[in-house]
Scaffold this motif. Structure first.
Motif, PDB file in Angstrom:
ATOM      1  N   UNK A  27     -11.934   0.355   2.438  1.00 49.61           N
ATOM      2  CA  UNK A  27     -11.263   0.828   3.643  1.00 49.61           C
ATOM      3  C   UNK A  27     -11.619   2.270   3.984  1.00 49.61           C
ATOM      4  N   UNK A  28     -11.688   2.526   5.279  1.00 49.20           N
ATOM      5  CA  UNK A  28     -11.803   3.908   5.717  1.00 49.20           C
ATOM      6  C   UNK A  28     -10.472   4.619   5.479  1.00 49.20           C
ATOM      7  N   UNK A  29     -10.563   5.907   5.257  1.00 52.64           N
ATOM      8  CA  UNK A  29      -9.378   6.744   5.055  1.00 52.64           C
ATOM      9  C   UNK A  29      -9.458   7.922   6.011  1.00 52.64           C
ATOM     10  N   UNK A  48      -5.197  -1.048   7.120  1.00 50.93           N
ATOM     11  CA  UNK A  48      -5.613  -2.138   6.246  1.00 50.93           C
ATOM     12  C   UNK A  48      -4.869  -3.416   6.608  1.00 50.93           C
ATOM     13  N   UNK A  49      -5.606  -4.511   6.715  1.00 53.80           N
ATOM     14  CA  UNK A  49      -4.981  -5.808   6.923  1.00 53.80           C
ATOM     15  C   UNK A  49      -4.097  -5.864   8.156  1.00 53.80           C
ATOM     16  N   UNK A  50      -4.486  -5.129   9.188  1.00 51.55           N
ATOM     17  CA  UNK A  50      -3.720  -5.157  10.420  1.00 51.55           C
ATOM     18  C   UNK A  50      -2.540  -4.200  10.456  1.00 51.55           C
ATOM     19  N   UNK A  51      -2.377  -3.411   9.412  1.00 50.79           N
ATOM     20  CA  UNK A  51      -1.261  -2.464   9.360  1.00 50.79           C
ATOM     21  C   UNK A  51      -1.765  -1.055   9.083  1.00 50.79           C
ATOM     22  N   UNK A  52      -1.066  -0.087   9.650  1.00 50.63           N
ATOM     23  CA  UNK A  52      -1.368   1.311   9.378  1.00 50.63           C
ATOM     24  C   UNK A  52      -0.414   1.860   8.343  1.00 50.63           C
ATOM     25  N   UNK A  53      -0.932   2.653   7.427  1.00 49.91           N
ATOM     26  CA  UNK A  53      -0.126   3.226   6.353  1.00 49.91           C
ATOM     27  C   UNK A  53      -0.289   4.740   6.355  1.00 49.91           C
ATOM     28  N   UNK A  63       0.842  -1.188   0.000  1.00 48.55           N
ATOM     29  CA  UNK A  63       0.000   0.000   0.000  1.00 48.55           C
ATOM     30  C   UNK A  63       0.879   1.242   0.000  1.00 48.55           C
ATOM     31  N   UNK A  64       0.559   2.184  -0.866  1.00 44.97           N
ATOM     32  CA  UNK A  64       1.268   3.468  -0.886  1.00 44.97           C
ATOM     33  C   UNK A  64       0.260   4.598  -0.890  1.00 44.97           C
TER      34      UNK A  64
END
Length: 115
Positions: free
Chosen positions: A32-34, A99-104, A2-3
């Motif tokens: 996904x929420x943003x 997303x998917x357990x990770x924050x970006x 994800x970028x």
């Protein structure tokens, strides 16, 4: 991978407006929420606004009524329209997604409100 790429910051006078953009890649964006966060010099990063997959939104009290978050799922973009800007809105603004357990995080874009 994800970028998130933030853009649209700049120098604006008090009372002015800016529109920030965040371009997302590498995910099923629409599910996904943003969110947008900001960090002023010497302060902790703070929540600004969030938009859910159904486009419902919530805002920090400090920006409610002045800022509007929106999204375009087809373009994988999220926006933050900022009106009636105040000097205390000066900060680096970051796009964020969990997303998917990770924050970006995006790389940030500087907003400076000054006369």
């Amino acid at each position: 991978q994800v970028q998130l790429v933030d853009s649209g910051g700049g120098l604006v006078q008090p009372g002015g407006s800016l529109k920030l953009s965040c371009a997302a890649s590498g995910s099923i964006f629409s599910i996904y929420a943003m969110a947008w966060y900001r960090q002023a010099p010497g302060k902790q990063r703070e929540f600004v606004a969030r938009i859910a997959r159904d486009e419902s939104a919530d805002y920090a009290d400090s920006v409610k009524g002045r800022f509007t978050i929106s999204r375009d799922n087809a373009k994988k973009m999220v926006y933050l329209r900022m009106n009636s800007l105040k000097p205390e809105d000066t900060a680096v603004y970051y796009c964020y997604s969990f997303q998917g357990g990770n924050g970006y995080w995006g790389q940030g874009t500087q907003v400076t409100v000054s006369s």
